[in-house]
Scaffold this active site. Structure first.
Site, PDB file in Angstrom:
ATOM      1  N   SER A  37      37.661   1.608 -48.158  1.00 41.92           N
ATOM      2  CA  SER A  37      37.396   2.884 -47.485  1.00 41.92           C
ATOM      3  C   SER A  37      38.174   4.091 -48.003  1.00 41.92           C
ATOM      4  O   SER A  37      37.895   5.209 -47.600  1.00 41.92           O
ATOM      5  CB  SER A  37      37.635   2.738 -45.987  1.00 41.92           C
ATOM      6  OG  SER A  37      36.569   2.032 -45.414  1.00 41.92           O
TER       7      SER A  37
ATOM      8  N   LYS B  89      42.672  11.287 -41.649  1.00 41.27           N
ATOM      9  CA  LYS B  89      41.476  10.611 -41.153  1.00 41.27           C
ATOM     10  C   LYS B  89      41.612  10.464 -39.645  1.00 41.27           C
ATOM     11  O   LYS B  89      42.732  10.224 -39.139  1.00 41.27           O
ATOM     12  CB  LYS B  89      41.387   9.238 -41.825  1.00 41.27           C
ATOM     13  CG  LYS B  89      40.113   8.460 -41.557  1.00 41.27           C
ATOM     14  CD  LYS B  89      40.125   7.176 -42.374  1.00 41.27           C
ATOM     15  CE  LYS B  89      38.885   6.345 -42.188  1.00 41.27           C
ATOM     16  NZ  LYS B  89      38.887   5.122 -43.026  1.00 41.27           N
TER      17      LYS B  89
ATOM     18  N   SER C 107      34.755   4.516 -45.745  1.00 41.98           N
ATOM     19  CA  SER C 107      34.652   5.233 -44.491  1.00 41.98           C
ATOM     20  C   SER C 107      35.523   6.491 -44.422  1.00 41.98           C
ATOM     21  O   SER C 107      35.317   7.307 -43.523  1.00 41.98           O
ATOM     22  CB  SER C 107      35.027   4.300 -43.347  1.00 41.98           C
ATOM     23  OG  SER C 107      36.401   3.959 -43.409  1.00 41.98           O
TER      24      SER C 107
END
Lengths: 468, 94
Positions: free
Chosen positions: A173, A74, A149
Site C-alpha cells: 500500500s 494517511k 491503498s
C-alpha cells in the site's frame, strides 16, 4: 527539486519563511483539489505552526530537523484531537484522543501535519477507489487510478502538494501507489517504525513508511520516524535508522526468476530492460528463484483477512464512531452499525477472514497459510545468503482506468510482487527508473533487502533515481 | 468450494455484519472463486510437514501505566448519560 534537508537549512538560515512554504503548499493543494488527495486540510493550524517556527528562527531559538516541512498523513494514522476516519463511515465523527508515535516524532522536529490523506477504506484496496470520500485521481493522468491503498499520500506528493507523506503498507500500500504516481515509497522492515497510533488492519504485516519525490527525502524521514517504542510490542529495540553511503558497484543483486511468468506484454519487456539497466550499475546480477512466491497472494489474502476480521471486530457502534439508529436490540446495534458503516470491500474481506478462521476450516486455510508463509521466509533467508539485494517489479499491471470493472481475483493478483516483503518482514522500496510504461507513467522497480538493510535498498534506489 | 447464499449469511452472522440480499448474492459467487484460488495452498501439504517452528507470540509485560483519562474516553461514546454508556435494552421482554 530541492530536498527536505536543503529546505530546512534555508528556513534555519532565515532565507526561506516557513509561512511562505506552507502558503505555497496550501495553494497547490487548492489548485489540484479535483485529485481528491486530501480528506481534510489543516490550513489555519498549519499556518499558525509555521508562524511559530518563523518567530523561533528570527529570535535565534533552535528549531527541529523538519522545521516548517508540510507532511500529509494517511487517514489511518492518529493525530491528537483531529478526526481519524480510515476513509470509512464507521469512524464518522471520531476524533483521536492521542497521536501516533510517528506523528509525535514529526511534531517534535517541528514538521507540520498539513492534512489527512485519502485512502482505500481501512487500507483495503490497490486502486484508491474504495473510499467513503470518493476516489483519488492519478495526478499524472486523471483518467487512471493512483494505486492504493495510500492513494492520497502518493497523489499529494506526485502533484507537488507536499514534499513527503506518510503511508502504511500491509501488502504493497505504499510501494504500489508510489509506482502508479511516479514517486518513491519505502516499506521499512517490520518492527523498524512504531505502529502505535496506526489503525490496525493486519497486525503481522502492517508497517508505516514514507512516500517522497526523491530517495534522499525518504531516507531523511525514515531517520526521524524509526526507532524503538515500548508502546508497540512488535517495535524492535534498536537505534533509529541512520543512512550511510555504500558503493553500489560492490553489490551482488539478484533478480527474480519467477517474474517472467507473472508479466506480459509491455511490462515484461520493461522488466528485461530493467535487469540490463541494473547490471550496468552493480557488481553482478544473478537470476534467483523463490518458488513459493507464486503462493504469496493466497497466503496474503488468508492471513491479512483473518487478522483484519479480528482487528475490525472492535468497530461495533458501541463506544465510538458510527452507531445505527432506530435499532431494536443490542445485537441489532452491532449488525446494523457494521452493515451501514463498512463499505463493500471491507465487508468482503471480513467475510473471507471470518471464514478462514471458522471452526472446521481454520487448519485448511489459516493454519496452512501461516506454515507456507514460514516456507517463503526460509526461501528469502537462503536467497540473502547469496545476494545482497533482490530486484522485482513493483506493478504486475499498468494502472487501470478509474471505475474500470475488474475481476476480483485480478484485483487481488495485482499485489503479487509487493505482498512477499510484508509476509517475510523485509524492507522494500519502489523507485521510478528512466524507463517508461507510457508517456505519463514511469516504470518503477522494487528493491528488496535483507532484514534491517534499509540502507542497502536506499543506496541502490538513489543510484537509480539520483538525488532529484 | 462453492459458497451458497446460506453459507455467506451464516458467516456474516458469525462476523456480526449485516449484509443486503444483493451483497450476499454477489459475495457468494465472488468469494467461491477466491477460496478456490486459496486451495493452491494444498499443494504445499508435503513441504508443510518440514516446517516445525512457527513464530512465537510476543507478550508485553503487564505493567500499570498512564492511560487516557476517563473523561476523554467517555466523550467518545456515541450516546451517554453522565458517566454511563447508553445502549438499547439487552433483556428481552418476558
Amino acid at each position: 527539486m530541492v530536498s527536505i534537508a536543503d529546505t530546512v537549512a534555508a528556513i534555519k538560515r532565515g532565507e526561506l519563511k516557513a509561512t511562505d512554504l506552507i502558503s505555497d503548499c496550501l495553494q497547490r493543494i487548492k489548485k489540484r483539489s479535483s485529485i481528491n488527495a486530501f480528506v481534510e486540510v489543516f490550513a489555519d493550524e498549519a499556518l499558525k505552526s509555521a508562524e511559530k517556527i518563523d518567530e523561533k528562527v528570527s529570535s535565534g531559538e533552535k528549531v527541529g530537523s523538519l522545521a516548517g516541512i508540510p507532511i500529509a498523513i494517511k487517514d489511518n494514522i492518529a493525530y491528537k484531537d483531529h478526526f481519524l476516519s480510515c476513509a470509512s463511515k464507521i469512524l464518522e465523527g471520531y476524533r483521536s484522543p492521542y497521536s501516533a508515535n510517528v506523528v509525535e516524532k514529526i511534531v517534535a522536529e517541528d514538521g507540520i501535519i498539513i492534512g489527512r490523506a485519502n485512502m482505500d477504506e481501512f487500507a483495503m484496496g490497490s486502486s484508491g477507489e474504495n473510499s467513503c470520500y470518493g476516489p483519488t485521481l492519478n495526478p499524472l493522468d486523471s483518467s487512471l487510478v493512483p494505486g492504493g491503498s495510500s492513494s492520497g499520500s502518493a497523489a499529494a506528493v506526485a502533484a507537488g502538494m507536499v514534499p513527503v507523506a506518510l503511508g502504511s503498507d500491509t501488502g504493497g500500500s505504499i510501494r504500489q501507489p508510489a509506482a502508479c504516481c511516479g514517486v518513491v515509497g519505502l516499506k521499512p522492515t517490520y518492527g523498524r517504525v512504531s505502529r502505535w497510533g496506526l489503525v490496525a488492519f493486519a497486525s503481522s504485516l502492517d508497517q508505516i513508511g514514507p512516500i517522497a519525490r526523491n530517495v534522499e527525502d525518504v531516507s531523511y524521514l525514515l531517520e526521524i520516524i524509526s526507532g524503538y517504542d515500548k508502546r508497540d510490542a512488535t517495535s524492535a529495540d534498536m537505534a533509529p535508522f541512520k543512512y550511510k553511503d555504500v558503493d553500489v558497484r560492490t553489490l551482488r543483486v539478484g533478480y527474480l526468476k519467477e517474474a517472467d511468468e507473472m508479466l506480459d506484454g509491455r511490462l515484461r519487456s520493461l522488466w528485461f530492460d530493467s535487469i540490463d539497466y541494473i547490471a550496468n550499475i552493480v557488481n553482478a546480477v544473478e537470476k534467483v528463484s523463490v518458488p513459493t512466491i507464486k503462493a504469496s497472494i493466497a497466503i496474503y489474502y488468508v492471513v491479512a483477512n483473518a487478522e483484519a476480521s479480528a482487528n475490525l471486530a472492535r468497530f461495533d457502534g458501541i463506544r465510538y464512531g458510527y452507531r445505527a439508529t432506530s435499532v431494536s436490540s443490542l445485537e441489532d446495534v452491532y449488525f446494523r452499525s457494521r452493515g451501514e458503516g463498512f463499505g463493500k470491500e471491507v465487508k468482503r474481506r471480513i467475510i473471507l477472514g471470518t471464514f478462514a478462521l471458522a471452526s472446521g476450516y481454520y487448519d485448511q486455510y489459516y493454519g496452512r497459510a501461516i506454515r507456507v508463509r514460514e516456507k517463503l521466509k526460509s526461501e528469502f533467508m537462503d536467497l540473502f545468503s547469496k545476494v545482497d539485494l533482490l530486484i522485482v517489479p513493483t506493478l504486475a499491471s499498468a494502472p487501470h482506468k478509474l471505475g474500470e470493472k475488474l475481476d476480483i481475483l485480478d484485483r487481488y493478483r495485482a499485489d503479487i510482487f509487493t505482498t512477499p516483503a510484508n509476509l517475510v518482514g523485509v524492507p522494500a522500496i519502489s523507485v521510478p527508473t528512466p524507463l517508461r510504461i507510457d508517456e505519463k507513467i514511469p516504470w518503477s522497480l522494487q528493491i528488496i533487502g535483507k532484514w534491517w538493510d534499509e540502507n542497502g535498498v536506499i543506496n541502490l534506489a538513489s543510484r537509480i533515481y539520483g538525488k532529484s | 468450494m462453492g459458497f451458497t447464499i446460506k453459507d455467506i449469511a451464516y458467516i456474516a452472522k458469525l462476523a456480526r455484519l449485516e449484509l443486503s440480499e444483493d451483497e450476499i448474492e454477489q459475495f457468494s459467487s465472488e468469494l467461491s472463486k477466491v477460496v478456490d484460488y486459496f486451495n493452491q495452498l494444498a499443494l504445499f501439504e508435503e513441504e508443510e510437514k518440514e516446517i516445525k517452528t512457527l513464530p512465537s507470540v510476543l507478550e508485553r509485560d503487564d505493567n500499570i501505566s498512564v492511560s487516557l483519562s476517563q473523561e476523554i474516553v467517555l466523550s467518545l461514546f456515541p450516546s451517554r448519560i453522565d458517566n454511563f454508556l447508553v445502549v438499547p435494552k439487552v433483556r428481552k421482554e418476558e
